[in-house]
Design a protein around this motif. Sequence first.
Motif, PDB file in Angstrom:
ATOM      1  N   ILE A  30       0.736  -1.148  -0.011  1.00 51.14           N
ATOM      2  CA  ILE A  30      -0.127  -0.079  -0.041  1.00 51.14           C
ATOM      3  C   ILE A  30       0.804   1.291  -0.017  1.00 51.14           C
ATOM      4  CG2 ILE A  30      -1.965   1.156   1.195  1.00 51.14           C
ATOM      5  CD1 ILE A  30      -2.677  -1.572   0.232  1.00 51.14           C
ATOM      6  N   GLY A  31       0.473   2.082  -1.080  1.00 46.31           N
ATOM      7  CA  GLY A  31       1.423   3.220  -0.821  1.00 46.31           C
ATOM      8  C   GLY A  31       0.325   4.376  -0.426  1.00 46.31           C
ATOM      9  N   VAL A  32       0.922   5.169   0.458  1.00 44.39           N
ATOM     10  CA  VAL A  32       0.112   6.287   1.460  1.00 44.39           C
ATOM     11  C   VAL A  32       0.686   7.524   0.664  1.00 44.39           C
ATOM     12  CG1 VAL A  32      -0.539   7.275   3.646  1.00 44.39           C
ATOM     13  CG2 VAL A  32      -0.426   4.680   3.360  1.00 44.39           C
ATOM     14  N   ILE A  33      -0.331   8.323   0.155  1.00 49.79           N
ATOM     15  CA  ILE A  33       0.330   9.540  -0.534  1.00 49.79           C
ATOM     16  C   ILE A  33      -0.413  10.543   0.024  1.00 49.79           C
ATOM     17  CG2 ILE A  33       1.184   8.327  -2.743  1.00 49.79           C
ATOM     18  CD1 ILE A  33      -1.544   9.144  -3.836  1.00 49.79           C
ATOM     19  N   GLY A  34       0.220  11.786  -0.230  1.00 50.89           N
ATOM     20  CA  GLY A  34      -0.552  13.183   0.027  1.00 50.89           C
ATOM     21  C   GLY A  34       0.729  14.130   0.446  1.00 50.89           C
ATOM     22  N   ARG A  35       0.366  15.532   0.415  1.00 55.06           N
ATOM     23  CA  ARG A  35       1.392  16.399   0.620  1.00 55.06           C
ATOM     24  C   ARG A  35       1.756  16.537   1.954  1.00 55.06           C
ATOM     25  NH1 ARG A  35      -1.252  22.241  -0.347  1.00 55.06           N
ATOM     26  NH2 ARG A  35      -2.257  21.124  -2.108  1.00 55.06           N
ATOM     27  N   SER A  36       2.865  17.118   2.447  1.00 52.23           N
ATOM     28  CA  SER A  36       3.429  17.168   3.727  1.00 52.23           C
ATOM     29  C   SER A  36       2.382  17.714   4.534  1.00 52.23           C
ATOM     30  CB  SER A  36       4.570  18.147   3.778  1.00 52.23           C
ATOM     31  OG  SER A  36       5.735  17.638   2.940  1.00 52.23           O
ATOM     32  N   GLY A  37       2.237  17.105   5.791  1.00 47.44           N
ATOM     33  CA  GLY A  37       1.041  17.751   6.592  1.00 47.44           C
ATOM     34  C   GLY A  37      -0.186  16.960   6.434  1.00 47.44           C
ATOM     35  N   ALA A  38      -0.292  15.868   5.640  1.00 46.21           N
ATOM     36  CA  ALA A  38      -1.405  15.476   5.470  1.00 46.21           C
ATOM     37  C   ALA A  38      -1.982  14.345   6.344  1.00 46.21           C
ATOM     38  CB  ALA A  38      -1.654  14.708   4.067  1.00 46.21           C
ATOM     39  N   GLY A  39      -0.947  13.990   7.282  1.00 46.28           N
ATOM     40  CA  GLY A  39      -1.338  13.028   8.252  1.00 46.28           C
ATOM     41  C   GLY A  39      -0.670  11.611   8.170  1.00 46.28           C
ATOM     42  N   LYS A  40       0.028  11.551   7.010  1.00 45.79           N
ATOM     43  CA  LYS A  40       0.502  10.119   6.645  1.00 45.79           C
ATOM     44  C   LYS A  40       1.411   9.620   7.745  1.00 45.79           C
ATOM     45  CE  LYS A  40       2.907  11.363   2.968  1.00 45.79           C
ATOM     46  NZ  LYS A  40       2.839  12.924   3.278  1.00 45.79           N
ATOM     47  N   HIS A 203       6.195  10.312  -1.729  1.00 43.54           N
ATOM     48  CA  HIS A 203       5.724  11.623  -2.097  1.00 43.54           C
ATOM     49  C   HIS A 203       5.840  11.745  -3.644  1.00 43.54           C
ATOM     50  CE1 HIS A 203       5.464  15.969  -1.782  1.00 43.54           C
ATOM     51  NE2 HIS A 203       6.549  16.198  -2.531  1.00 43.54           N
ATOM     52  N   SER A 204       6.478  10.730  -4.317  1.00 45.50           N
ATOM     53  CA  SER A 204       6.401  10.686  -5.610  1.00 45.50           C
ATOM     54  C   SER A 204       5.287   9.870  -6.215  1.00 45.50           C
ATOM     55  CB  SER A 204       7.694  10.219  -6.313  1.00 45.50           C
ATOM     56  OG  SER A 204       7.436   9.556  -7.595  1.00 45.50           O
ATOM     57  N   LEU A 205       4.463  10.387  -6.965  1.00 48.31           N
ATOM     58  CA  LEU A 205       3.088   9.510  -7.493  1.00 48.31           C
ATOM     59  C   LEU A 205       3.728   8.464  -8.318  1.00 48.31           C
ATOM     60  CD1 LEU A 205       0.481  12.191  -7.903  1.00 48.31           C
ATOM     61  CD2 LEU A 205       0.712  10.649  -5.930  1.00 48.31           C
ATOM     62  N   ASP A 206       4.915   8.870  -9.193  1.00 48.31           N
ATOM     63  CA  ASP A 206       5.130   8.069 -10.178  1.00 48.31           C
ATOM     64  C   ASP A 206       5.631   6.548  -9.534  1.00 48.31           C
ATOM     65  OD1 ASP A 206       4.480   9.250 -12.645  1.00 48.31           O
ATOM     66  OD2 ASP A 206       5.888  10.608 -12.170  1.00 48.31           O
ATOM     67  N   LEU A 207       6.517   6.828  -8.426  1.00 51.19           N
ATOM     68  CA  LEU A 207       6.790   5.731  -7.846  1.00 51.19           C
ATOM     69  C   LEU A 207       5.849   4.957  -7.245  1.00 51.19           C
ATOM     70  CD1 LEU A 207      10.153   7.239  -5.888  1.00 51.19           C
ATOM     71  CD2 LEU A 207      10.112   5.327  -7.578  1.00 51.19           C
ATOM     72  N   ALA A 208       4.963   5.513  -6.698  1.00 44.79           N
ATOM     73  CA  ALA A 208       3.811   5.005  -5.819  1.00 44.79           C
ATOM     74  C   ALA A 208       2.770   3.967  -6.975  1.00 44.79           C
ATOM     75  CB  ALA A 208       2.806   6.123  -5.067  1.00 44.79           C
ATOM     76  N   ARG A 209       2.766   4.695  -8.010  1.00 44.11           N
ATOM     77  CA  ARG A 209       1.803   3.840  -9.292  1.00 44.11           C
ATOM     78  C   ARG A 209       3.033   2.516  -9.622  1.00 44.11           C
ATOM     79  NH1 ARG A 209       0.456   9.118 -12.613  1.00 44.11           N
ATOM     80  NH2 ARG A 209      -1.672   9.444 -12.218  1.00 44.11           N
ATOM     81  N   THR A 210       4.381   2.711  -9.840  1.00 43.39           N
ATOM     82  CA  THR A 210       5.101   1.739  -9.959  1.00 43.39           C
ATOM     83  C   THR A 210       5.148   0.582  -9.122  1.00 43.39           C
ATOM     84  OG1 THR A 210       6.809   3.237 -11.279  1.00 43.39           O
ATOM     85  CG2 THR A 210       7.495   1.137 -10.801  1.00 43.39           C
ATOM     86  N   TYR A 211       5.375   0.786  -7.713  1.00 41.12           N
ATOM     87  CA  TYR A 211       5.535  -0.438  -6.774  1.00 41.12           C
ATOM     88  C   TYR A 211       4.306  -0.598  -6.192  1.00 41.12           C
ATOM     89  CZ  TYR A 211      10.663   0.199  -7.436  1.00 41.12           C
ATOM     90  OH  TYR A 211      11.920   0.280  -8.075  1.00 41.12           O
ATOM     91  N   CYS A 212       3.302  -0.104  -6.036  1.00 38.17           N
ATOM     92  CA  CYS A 212       2.203  -0.256  -4.935  1.00 38.17           C
ATOM     93  C   CYS A 212       0.997  -0.955  -5.723  1.00 38.17           C
ATOM     94  CB  CYS A 212       1.767   0.866  -4.492  1.00 38.17           C
ATOM     95  SG  CYS A 212       3.048   1.963  -3.308  1.00 38.17           S
ATOM     96  N   ASP A 213       0.450  -1.743  -4.983  1.00 42.36           N
ATOM     97  CA  ASP A 213      -0.767  -2.516  -5.460  1.00 42.36           C
ATOM     98  C   ASP A 213      -1.950  -1.649  -5.335  1.00 42.36           C
ATOM     99  OD1 ASP A 213       0.726  -4.874  -5.847  1.00 42.36           O
ATOM    100  OD2 ASP A 213       0.466  -5.248  -3.566  1.00 42.36           O
ATOM    101  N   ARG A 214      -1.897  -0.652  -4.440  1.00 46.05           N
ATOM    102  CA  ARG A 214      -3.184   0.015  -3.949  1.00 46.05           C
ATOM    103  C   ARG A 214      -2.545   1.317  -3.437  1.00 46.05           C
ATOM    104  NH1 ARG A 214      -6.477  -1.894   1.006  1.00 46.05           N
ATOM    105  NH2 ARG A 214      -7.796   0.130   1.608  1.00 46.05           N
ATOM    106  N   LEU A 215      -3.476   2.374  -3.637  1.00 47.35           N
ATOM    107  CA  LEU A 215      -2.874   3.851  -3.077  1.00 47.35           C
ATOM    108  C   LEU A 215      -4.002   4.496  -2.354  1.00 47.35           C
ATOM    109  CD1 LEU A 215      -1.457   5.442  -6.392  1.00 47.35           C
ATOM    110  CD2 LEU A 215      -0.171   4.281  -4.562  1.00 47.35           C
TER     111      LEU A 215
END
Length: 270
Positions: A30-40, A203-215
Amino acid sequence: MLVIEGLTRRFGDKEAVSHVDLEIGEGAFIGVIGRSGAGKSTLLRMINRLQDPSAGRILYNGRDVTALKGRALREWRAEAAMIFQQFNLVGRLDVLTNVLMGRLATVPAWRALTKSWRPEDRAIALSALDQFDIAPLAAQRADSLSGGQQQRVAIARALAQEPALILADEPIASLDPRNTKIVMDALLRINKHFGITVLCNLHSLDLARTYCDRLVGMAQGRVVFDGAPQALTEQVAHDLYGLEAGEVMDMPAAAKPAFGSAIPEGAALA
């Protein structure tokens, strides 16, 4: 199965995480994404119980993690291993001892204090280092290693805990592109080879899309996107990141490796 119900964390009047509900199956990446301060980061720290929720609860295979105390809590923190952005290694200690620290929940404290580690613990630690081609570095001081090497040691320490779940909090934030790929490949290998569930703040959406099954996308402490990587459109990215969307989507995505592939030749010298 990890189940998060209404999880909330308040700091004064501010809700860093607000009423988060998630279900995460075994073996997911699982990739947890969002800008800094989003709560990740706060979300991952609450799952590990480094921070206590203000409301809500965390269940793992039916066990209420939010109610754990004492030894049961220490065992949970071993089961849900954390990997941090700044590695959290003890620089003056050698690499092997740093990885052995992942065994603390399974041995008496005196063994760690006197460095009287059991042969089976040393074997587990060396095997974890060998998974990432850094066993030859076992005797070196941790602070003599490059950033990429130190992060792989931190991942090996997490693997030595024999966890069911790995929580990686921005593990590549301070790394260059080459070491970013090496570390992400290492996390993917753990996930696919050992079937360990991985939650990784990225932080990188492209990396999240490359490696993660779910975002899972977070904004202002709330989950605002939860789905497959291909469902995360540019419009959704703009909703998550606003004006920062272009910055987090400009990193070329690396080809996703097969889970059985080896760490690149020479990676241990990075």
